[in-house]
Enzyme design. Structure first.
Site, PDB file in Angstrom:
ATOM      1  N   LYS A 168     -29.016 -41.094  14.290  1.00 21.72           N
ATOM      2  CA  LYS A 168     -28.585 -42.094  15.336  1.00 21.72           C
ATOM      3  C   LYS A 168     -29.735 -42.891  15.577  1.00 21.72           C
ATOM      4  CE  LYS A 168     -26.838 -40.126  18.754  1.00 21.72           C
ATOM      5  NZ  LYS A 168     -26.603 -39.287  20.043  1.00 21.72           N
ATOM      6  N   LYS A 192     -33.809 -31.994  19.075  1.00 23.63           N
ATOM      7  CA  LYS A 192     -32.832 -31.734  20.145  1.00 23.63           C
ATOM      8  C   LYS A 192     -33.235 -30.252  20.704  1.00 23.63           C
ATOM      9  CE  LYS A 192     -28.998 -33.192  22.079  1.00 23.63           C
ATOM     10  NZ  LYS A 192     -28.478 -34.716  22.165  1.00 23.63           N
ATOM     11  N   THR A 217     -25.908 -44.744  28.157  1.00 22.49           N
ATOM     12  CA  THR A 217     -24.970 -44.306  27.239  1.00 22.49           C
ATOM     13  C   THR A 217     -23.811 -45.082  27.283  1.00 22.49           C
ATOM     14  OG1 THR A 217     -26.340 -42.194  27.201  1.00 22.49           O
ATOM     15  CG2 THR A 217     -24.095 -42.131  25.990  1.00 22.49           C
ATOM     16  N   ASN A 237     -22.150 -37.594  32.777  1.00 22.89           N
ATOM     17  CA  ASN A 237     -22.813 -38.597  32.866  1.00 22.89           C
ATOM     18  C   ASN A 237     -22.437 -39.933  31.938  1.00 22.89           C
ATOM     19  OD1 ASN A 237     -24.873 -40.709  31.374  1.00 22.89           O
ATOM     20  ND2 ASN A 237     -26.135 -39.844  32.885  1.00 22.89           N
ATOM     21  N   SER A 240     -33.886 -44.709  26.289  1.00 21.29           N
ATOM     22  CA  SER A 240     -34.843 -43.973  26.412  1.00 21.29           C
ATOM     23  C   SER A 240     -36.136 -44.326  25.579  1.00 21.29           C
ATOM     24  CB  SER A 240     -34.563 -42.510  25.628  1.00 21.29           C
ATOM     25  OG  SER A 240     -33.839 -41.574  26.584  1.00 21.29           O
ATOM     26  N   LYS A 247     -37.201 -36.996  18.926  1.00 22.90           N
ATOM     27  CA  LYS A 247     -36.664 -37.416  19.999  1.00 22.90           C
ATOM     28  C   LYS A 247     -34.933 -36.837  20.109  1.00 22.90           C
ATOM     29  CE  LYS A 247     -36.649 -40.130  23.597  1.00 22.90           C
ATOM     30  NZ  LYS A 247     -36.065 -39.104  24.547  1.00 22.90           N
TER      31      LYS A 247
HETATM   32  P1  NAD Z   1     -22.578 -33.815  31.408  1.00 22.29           P
HETATM   33  O1  NAD Z   1     -22.907 -32.406  31.484  1.00 22.29           O
HETATM   34  O2  NAD Z   1     -22.975 -35.054  32.285  1.00 22.29           O
HETATM   35  O3  NAD Z   1     -20.949 -33.963  31.215  1.00 22.29           O
HETATM   36  C1  NAD Z   1     -20.028 -33.048  30.296  1.00 22.29           C
HETATM   37  C2  NAD Z   1     -18.602 -33.265  30.802  1.00 22.29           C
HETATM   38  O4  NAD Z   1     -17.693 -32.545  29.957  1.00 22.29           O
HETATM   39  C3  NAD Z   1     -18.321 -32.916  32.165  1.00 22.29           C
HETATM   40  O5  NAD Z   1     -17.385 -33.600  32.910  1.00 22.29           O
HETATM   41  C4  NAD Z   1     -17.610 -31.480  32.051  1.00 22.29           C
HETATM   42  O6  NAD Z   1     -16.937 -30.985  32.955  1.00 22.29           O
HETATM   43  C5  NAD Z   1     -16.870 -31.575  30.742  1.00 22.29           C
HETATM   44  N1  NAD Z   1     -16.617 -30.427  30.065  1.00 22.29           N
HETATM   45  C6  NAD Z   1     -17.463 -29.612  29.687  1.00 22.29           C
HETATM   46  N2  NAD Z   1     -16.844 -28.594  28.735  1.00 22.29           N
HETATM   47  C7  NAD Z   1     -15.586 -29.230  28.771  1.00 22.29           C
HETATM   48  C8  NAD Z   1     -14.553 -28.833  27.803  1.00 22.29           C
HETATM   49  N3  NAD Z   1     -14.359 -27.727  27.109  1.00 22.29           N
HETATM   50  N4  NAD Z   1     -13.099 -29.863  27.892  1.00 22.29           N
HETATM   51  C9  NAD Z   1     -13.497 -31.064  28.448  1.00 22.29           C
HETATM   52  N5  NAD Z   1     -14.528 -31.272  29.241  1.00 22.29           N
HETATM   53  C10 NAD Z   1     -15.541 -30.425  29.210  1.00 22.29           C
HETATM   54  O7  NAD Z   1     -22.848 -34.263  29.752  1.00 22.29           O
HETATM   55  P2  NAD Z   1     -23.110 -35.764  29.337  1.00 22.29           P
HETATM   56  O8  NAD Z   1     -24.543 -36.101  29.252  1.00 22.29           O
HETATM   57  O9  NAD Z   1     -22.056 -36.696  29.842  1.00 22.29           O
HETATM   58  O10 NAD Z   1     -22.816 -35.445  27.906  1.00 22.29           O
HETATM   59  C11 NAD Z   1     -21.498 -35.619  27.161  1.00 22.29           C
HETATM   60  C12 NAD Z   1     -21.524 -35.655  25.642  1.00 22.29           C
HETATM   61  O11 NAD Z   1     -22.163 -37.148  25.320  1.00 22.29           O
HETATM   62  C13 NAD Z   1     -22.391 -34.370  24.845  1.00 22.29           C
HETATM   63  O12 NAD Z   1     -21.888 -34.508  23.785  1.00 22.29           O
HETATM   64  C14 NAD Z   1     -23.690 -35.209  24.639  1.00 22.29           C
HETATM   65  O13 NAD Z   1     -24.466 -34.740  23.680  1.00 22.29           O
HETATM   66  C15 NAD Z   1     -23.268 -36.688  24.517  1.00 22.29           C
HETATM   67  N6  NAD Z   1     -24.398 -37.777  24.697  1.00 22.29           N
HETATM   68  C16 NAD Z   1     -25.121 -37.711  25.923  1.00 22.29           C
HETATM   69  C17 NAD Z   1     -26.204 -38.767  26.370  1.00 22.29           C
HETATM   70  C18 NAD Z   1     -26.787 -38.703  27.425  1.00 22.29           C
HETATM   71  O14 NAD Z   1     -27.574 -39.742  27.698  1.00 22.29           O
HETATM   72  N7  NAD Z   1     -26.410 -37.895  28.513  1.00 22.29           N
HETATM   73  C19 NAD Z   1     -26.413 -39.484  25.274  1.00 22.29           C
HETATM   74  C20 NAD Z   1     -25.740 -39.491  23.897  1.00 22.29           C
HETATM   75  C21 NAD Z   1     -24.715 -38.504  23.748  1.00 22.29           C
END
Ligand code: NAD
Length: 421
Positions: free
Chosen positions: A90, A102, A186, A216, A358, A66
């Site tokens: 996790k 992943k 999250t 997100n 999820s 997952k």
């Molecule tokens: P997303 O694509 O919705 O958002 C990413 C954000 O990071 C955007 O605002 C983007 O502009 C910014 N960003 C990208 N590159 C950057 C940089 N170099 N410097 C600063 N900001 C930057 O992605 P997300 O789903 O919010 O995921 C963000 C993190 O959280 C990732 O590490 C992801 O693996 C982790 N995560 C996501 C989820 C989920 O449910 N979506 C769950 C657990 C962990």
């Protein structure tokens, strides 16, 4: 040191506190299966582009693989392997019956039309069909992927296998079998975990918070903590950030709708009920690097991995680093933060709310149910609080930092499975 090697060092560190057979540690240090797919995408212009995609099925001791699916130009096997490893850890901490996996596609989705994005997603799904499924491997959203993309995956998979299979993927839109509360899960899970920490430490609000990343995870987390009495004084996206050096904090509801309208944060200096152009406040515009070093109570990396490194760890001024992104702190930086007495709440605990909901979505799909938002949030609260409490107990008991404590808990859960076999 690459990201994966750095991730494994945390496992080795935790293993010192548990009696783990060497062969088992070795098993947890290598992915079960790595898949690389290269395929041709026909662009709207008629040009063909060769695209690489990856799926790492890291470990399924606790249940089906997952983990999310990321669309980013810098996606590579080392990164996806690390992300799959973190999912294994996790899911064990969250105590949900899933293993770690992943995936990712090496592409900048912002450069694709909607039609190209859909075509790419369906092609990737088609290639993956033999390897995914509700009892085998269940993808979800991650960086640059969302419910619309998950809906396409579900639809393509169901079409190919000839049977509607909602549980093949989570993070779908609510109208297409998605769970209520998944989109903000999250962020919500992070907030529930932060509240536990604040209680344990006896800290009083308002506390100042800087959040790097406004997608997100970052935007929902920032909005929820803003509504619950924290002063969010800095936020950023890939283009840079805004900082309220008067420390009263932004109105994140307004910042969020402003960013949705403009597409970036720099014009979204929203204090009280007014948004203004940030360039009127010269000192209000900051870079992502500056954001990390601000004098705040809580620093929240919520964008990408490896942003707190040995180069900037000494300059971190926050008292707490709360990891909402996966892998934002390198192994070397961990040691420096520890010496400075900075409390790090690790990714594998702080951001587990997403995969937890999820799991609820998968359960609803399997049982043909639709839970109310209240039920989702109540169950999420109890899962996050239990996970936090168990990690905290190990932290107190073994006098280790929260990351090592979290990994010890994961190792305990994973090694229970060896005894059953
Ligand atoms: P997303 O694509 O919705 O958002 C990413 C954000 O990071 C955007 O605002 C983007 O502009 C910014 N960003 C990208 N590159 C950057 C940089 N170099 N410097 C600063 N900001 C930057 O992605 P997300 O789903 O919010 O995921 C963000 C993190 O959280 C990732 O590490 C992801 O693996 C982790 N995560 C996501 C989820 C989920 O449910 N979506 C769950 C657990 C962990």
């Amino acid at each position: 040191m690459n990201t994966f090697d750095s991730a494994l060092l945390r496992l080795k560190q935790a293993a010192k506190y548990e009696k783990i057979p060497n062969w088992f540690l070795r098993q947890l240090s290598i992915p079960e299966r790595t898949i690389q797919l290269n395929f041709a995408l026909k662009k709207d212009s008629g040009d063909m582009e060769i695209i690489s995609g990856y799926r790492v099925q890291y470990n399924n001791l606790l249940g089906p693989f997952k983990g999310g699916l990321r669309f980013h130009p810098e996606v590579n096997m080392d990164e996806v392997k690390s992300l799959g490893f973190w999912m294994m850890i996790k899911n064990a901490i969250a105590d949900i019956p899933f293993g770690g996996g992943k995936g990712g596609i090496e592409i900048d989705p912002k450069k694709l039309s909607e039609k190209e994005l859909e075509k790419l997603t369906r092609q990737f799904t088609k290639e993956l069909v033999p390897n995914i499924g509700p009892f085998m491997d269940v993808p979800a959203p991650d960086v640059n992927t969302n419910s619309k993309i998950m809906d396409w995956i579900e639809n393509e998979y169901s079409r190919i296998v000839g049977k509607e299979t909602k549980a093949v993927v989570t993070g779908k839109s609510v109208g297409n079998g998605g769970s209520k509360g998944r989109e903000v899960a999250t962020g919500m899970g992070g907030f529930l975990c932060l509240e536990q920490l604040i209680k344990k430490l006896g800290l009083k609000k308002p506390l100042t918070v800087a959040v790097q990343g406004f997608g997100n995870v970052g935007s929902n987390f920032a909005r929820i903590i803003f509504k619950n009495g924290y002063n969010v004084v800095a936020v950023s996206d890939v283009k840079g950030g805004i900082y309220d050096n008067r420390k009263s904090g932004f109105n994140i509801d307004l910042v969020k709708s402003c960013k949705e309208e403009k597409g970036f944060l720099s014009g979204c200096y929203c204090i009280g009920s007014v948004c203004d152009m940030a360039n009127k406040y010269e000192d209000g515009i900051i870079s992502n690097e500056q954001l990390l070093e601000l004098p705040v109570d809580i620093l929240v990396p919520a964008a990408l991995e490896n942003v707190i490194t040995k180069k900037n760890a000494r300059n971190i001024k926050a008292k707490i680093v709360f990891e909402m992104a996966n892998g934002p702190t390198t192994y070397e930086a961990d040691g420096i933060l520890d010496k400075k007495g900075i409390i790090v709440v690790p990714d594998v605990l702080a951001n587990s709310g997403g995969v937890t909901v999820s799991y609820f979505e998968w359960l609803q799909n399997m049982n043909n149910e639709s839970w109310s938002l209240e039920k989702v949030n109540q169950n999420l609260k109890s899962k996050m609080e239990n996970a936090f409490e168990e990690v905290w107990e190990i932290h107190q008991d073994k006098k280790v930092n929260l990351r090592t404590a979290a990994y010890i808990l994961a190792l305990q859960r994973l090694s229970q499975k060896i005894n059953l076999e």
